[in-house]
Write a protein that holds these residues in place. Structure first.
Motif, PDB file in Angstrom:
ATOM      1  N   GLU A  78       0.847  -1.193   0.000  1.00 46.33           N
ATOM      2  CA  GLU A  78       0.000   0.000   0.000  1.00 46.33           C
ATOM      3  C   GLU A  78       0.884   1.245   0.000  1.00 46.33           C
ATOM      4  O   GLU A  78       1.975   1.233   0.584  1.00 46.33           O
ATOM      5  CB  GLU A  78      -0.909   0.042   1.244  1.00 46.33           C
ATOM      6  CG  GLU A  78      -1.953  -1.052   1.313  1.00 46.33           C
ATOM      7  CD  GLU A  78      -3.037  -0.912   0.261  1.00 46.33           C
ATOM      8  OE1 GLU A  78      -3.171   0.190  -0.319  1.00 46.33           O
ATOM      9  OE2 GLU A  78      -3.745  -1.904  -0.003  1.00 46.33           O
ATOM     10  N   SER A 101      -9.031   8.144  -6.552  1.00 48.09           N
ATOM     11  CA  SER A 101      -8.314   7.088  -7.269  1.00 48.09           C
ATOM     12  C   SER A 101      -8.062   7.511  -8.703  1.00 48.09           C
ATOM     13  O   SER A 101      -8.742   8.376  -9.246  1.00 48.09           O
ATOM     14  CB  SER A 101      -9.135   5.802  -7.255  1.00 48.09           C
ATOM     15  OG  SER A 101     -10.355   5.986  -7.971  1.00 48.09           O
ATOM     16  N   SER A 102      -7.060   6.897  -9.304  1.00 48.24           N
ATOM     17  CA  SER A 102      -6.793   7.079 -10.737  1.00 48.24           C
ATOM     18  C   SER A 102      -6.539   5.705 -11.342  1.00 48.24           C
ATOM     19  O   SER A 102      -6.582   4.685 -10.642  1.00 48.24           O
ATOM     20  CB  SER A 102      -5.605   8.022 -10.952  1.00 48.24           C
ATOM     21  OG  SER A 102      -4.428   7.473 -10.408  1.00 48.24           O
ATOM     22  N   PRO A 105      -3.231   3.136  -9.888  1.00 47.50           N
ATOM     23  CA  PRO A 105      -3.408   2.444  -8.610  1.00 47.50           C
ATOM     24  C   PRO A 105      -4.613   1.515  -8.580  1.00 47.50           C
ATOM     25  O   PRO A 105      -4.612   0.535  -7.826  1.00 47.50           O
ATOM     26  CB  PRO A 105      -3.563   3.589  -7.596  1.00 47.50           C
ATOM     27  CG  PRO A 105      -3.906   4.790  -8.387  1.00 47.50           C
ATOM     28  CD  PRO A 105      -3.283   4.607  -9.723  1.00 47.50           C
ATOM     29  N   GLU A 106      -5.624   1.790  -9.379  1.00 45.85           N
ATOM     30  CA  GLU A 106      -6.753   0.858  -9.424  1.00 45.85           C
ATOM     31  C   GLU A 106      -6.337  -0.451 -10.092  1.00 45.85           C
ATOM     32  O   GLU A 106      -6.754  -1.530  -9.680  1.00 45.85           O
ATOM     33  CB  GLU A 106      -7.938   1.491 -10.154  1.00 45.85           C
ATOM     34  CG  GLU A 106      -8.630   2.574  -9.345  1.00 45.85           C
ATOM     35  CD  GLU A 106     -10.121   2.640  -9.577  1.00 45.85           C
ATOM     36  OE1 GLU A 106     -10.617   1.924 -10.462  1.00 45.85           O
ATOM     37  OE2 GLU A 106     -10.790   3.414  -8.859  1.00 45.85           O
ATOM     38  N   PHE A 112      -8.308   1.483  -1.638  1.00 44.49           N
ATOM     39  CA  PHE A 112      -8.531   2.889  -1.342  1.00 44.49           C
ATOM     40  C   PHE A 112      -9.429   3.093  -0.126  1.00 44.49           C
ATOM     41  O   PHE A 112      -9.197   3.987   0.686  1.00 44.49           O
ATOM     42  CB  PHE A 112      -9.140   3.595  -2.563  1.00 44.49           C
ATOM     43  CG  PHE A 112      -8.123   4.022  -3.576  1.00 44.49           C
ATOM     44  CD1 PHE A 112      -7.418   5.196  -3.408  1.00 44.49           C
ATOM     45  CD2 PHE A 112      -7.868   3.243  -4.687  1.00 44.49           C
ATOM     46  CE1 PHE A 112      -6.480   5.599  -4.336  1.00 44.49           C
ATOM     47  CE2 PHE A 112      -6.930   3.638  -5.618  1.00 44.49           C
ATOM     48  CZ  PHE A 112      -6.237   4.820  -5.445  1.00 44.49           C
ATOM     49  N   PHE A 128     -12.830   8.460   0.522  1.00 45.15           N
ATOM     50  CA  PHE A 128     -12.440   7.869  -0.762  1.00 45.15           C
ATOM     51  C   PHE A 128     -13.425   8.270  -1.850  1.00 45.15           C
ATOM     52  O   PHE A 128     -14.643   8.181  -1.677  1.00 45.15           O
ATOM     53  CB  PHE A 128     -12.384   6.345  -0.636  1.00 45.15           C
ATOM     54  CG  PHE A 128     -12.299   5.631  -1.958  1.00 45.15           C
ATOM     55  CD1 PHE A 128     -11.354   5.996  -2.910  1.00 45.15           C
ATOM     56  CD2 PHE A 128     -13.161   4.590  -2.262  1.00 45.15           C
ATOM     57  CE1 PHE A 128     -11.273   5.343  -4.135  1.00 45.15           C
ATOM     58  CE2 PHE A 128     -13.093   3.930  -3.469  1.00 45.15           C
ATOM     59  CZ  PHE A 128     -12.152   4.314  -4.418  1.00 45.15           C
ATOM     60  N   PRO A 130     -13.943   7.336  -5.857  1.00 46.81           N
ATOM     61  CA  PRO A 130     -13.543   6.655  -7.092  1.00 46.81           C
ATOM     62  C   PRO A 130     -13.674   7.593  -8.284  1.00 46.81           C
ATOM     63  O   PRO A 130     -14.747   8.124  -8.545  1.00 46.81           O
ATOM     64  CB  PRO A 130     -14.507   5.472  -7.189  1.00 46.81           C
ATOM     65  CG  PRO A 130     -15.678   5.847  -6.340  1.00 46.81           C
ATOM     66  CD  PRO A 130     -15.171   6.759  -5.274  1.00 46.81           C
ATOM     67  N   SER A 132     -11.457   7.040 -11.305  1.00 42.13           N
ATOM     68  CA  SER A 132     -10.633   6.495 -12.382  1.00 42.13           C
ATOM     69  C   SER A 132     -11.309   6.640 -13.737  1.00 42.13           C
ATOM     70  O   SER A 132     -12.515   6.393 -13.877  1.00 42.13           O
ATOM     71  CB  SER A 132     -10.342   5.021 -12.111  1.00 42.13           C
ATOM     72  OG  SER A 132      -9.871   4.377 -13.267  1.00 42.13           O
TER      73      SER A 132
END
Length: 420
Positions: A78, A101-102, A105-106, A112, A128, A130, A132
């Motif tokens: 992580e 997130s992008s 990393p996803e 996340f 968090f 999301p 992406s």
């Protein structure tokens, strides 16, 4: 094809949307929630995109930043962000930090949710979001931000009937919407999001949610399911037609009957010069902002010939009124862009509303183009937004009328033979 109310057929294709990724929502969300910080876990590509798209240099110290993933991070289970968060808190003193997130990393399967929970403190929660581009386009990420804010909205008691406007707008537009509602006798509970984290609106079983942006279906469904709130089913408040329907339907939810026909008529009269220019013009909307359905409906009612109205995602229930108003218009979900190119060359529309990524190629083929991103950055809601909305459509047509005839040789001069 899918069938929806009003016998409108949605043609569902299977293409990737030519749109910015969800990280672009940072551009307006950090300005809306003034005590927030948006932290993106991403790559140098993400940093390059945001710096160019948002026009913000690092020395300006904006309330967003990127924790860069380097090669050495690939071997870690992580990412370590504690030091970065300490620096953010010392420099910006945020009340809330959104962790976005992008794509990279996803793909790396970064947890996340667990990371955000680990980094949260009672004083400064880390939420968090999301965002992406593998899943969301840039407006849908606002839906993700509001989704994360729902637990921080107090529960309104039963019997407290107020409207909560759903969607991020600038403060001037929010003041206009609030004043209009109060003038009609509608009690206002606030906006989601509000301009500060500690002022999020109370939402309960007698709250009426009035969506003012057409890309917030997920958070609307969540609030209806978890809080029992009622979601207003109306047109979105864009243009004279949508604005009248929006306010009349909202007033009806509160047992108030209003007739805004005269006000709608006056609004159309105010933009007669623009609608005269749009009448009979063939307009093609490619998928980008998810504003396309209400924009297409406004154009249709303004007298334009909307040859195609496509959007990245269509929710049949959430968008039902817009779809009914678009009867007779070709509506496409997740359009195949290569098919659209063929159709554009065949139909030869007078105006194409498209993304920044596809605008220049269309211009290079002699078409008149309007960047769809401009509709995101302009105040086009309700009565005060009628004139700016109409002007956005006619400005490229006016500009083209002042230019000399298109000369293809100018565009192709000096290019490689294979490009001709």
């Amino acid at each position: 094809m899918m069938q929806v109310p009003g016998d409108v057929q949605i043609i569902k294709e299977d293409n990737v949307t030519h749109s910015f990724c969800g990280l672009a929502c940072v551009g307006w969300m950090y300005q809306k929630i003034k005590d927030s910080f948006f932290l993106i876990l991403g790559t140098h590509t993400c940093a390059h995109f945001l710096q160019n798209a948002l026009g913000m240099m690092i020395f300006a110290k904006p309330r967003f930043g990127i924790a860069l993933i380097e090669e050495g991070d690939l071997s870690k289970s992580e990412p370590t962000l504690e030091e970065i968060l300490r620096e953010i808190k010392a420099d910006h003193h945020p009340s809330v930090i959104f962790l976005l997130s992008s794509c990279t990393p996803e793909v790396m399967k970064v947890d996340f949710k667990g990371l955000a929970h680990h980094l949260s403190t009672p004083d400064v929660p880390v939420l968090f979001v999301p965002a992406s581009g593998l899943v969301y386009n840039f407006t849908q990420a606002e839906d993700s931000v509001l989704h994360a804010l729902v637990p921080f909205c107090p529960e309104a008691p039963a019997g407290e009937k107020k409207v909560v406007f759903l969607g991020s707008v600038n403060d001037a537009t929010a003041d206009d919407l609030r004043a209009e509602a109060e003038e009609l006798g509608i009690a206002v509970g606030g906006f989601l999001p509000e301009s500060r984290f500690d002022r999020m609106p109370a939402i309960g079983p007698d709250t009426v949610l009035a969506p003012i942006q057409p890309y917030l279906s997920r958070v609307a469904v969540k609030l209806a399911r978890e809080r029992g709130a009622r979601v207003l089913n109306s047109l979105f408040p864009f243009g004279p037609d949508g604005t009248r329907a929006f306010w009349e339907d909202l007033a009806r939810e509160f047992g108030i009957t209003v007739d805004l026909r005269d006000r709608e008529k006056a609004a159309w009269e105010k933009i007669r010069k623009q609608t005269d220019m749009l009448k009979g013009k063939k307009v093609f909307l490619t998928a980008d902002t998810m504003l396309e359905l209400p924009l297409g409906r406004f154009l249709k009612n303004a007298g334009a010939d909307v040859v195609e109205c496509s959007s990245a995602y269509i929710n049949k229930k959430f968008h039902s009124r817009e779809l009914e108003a678009l009867e007779g218009v070709r509506v496409v979900e997740q359009p195949n862009f290569h098919r659209q190119l063929v159709d554009v060359k065949r139909i030869k529309p007078d105006l194409i509303v498209t993304s920044l990524m596809t605008a220049n190629p269309f211009v290079g083929h002699g078409f008149v183009v309007k960047w769809s991103m401009e509709f995101m950055l302009t105040s086009i809601h309700s009565w005060s937004g009628v004139f700016p909305l109409a002007n956005l459509f006619v400005s490229p047509l006016q500009r083209r009328s002042l230019l000399p005839a298109f000369d293809e040789e100018v565009w192709l001069e000096g290019v490689m033979p294979s490009a001709e």
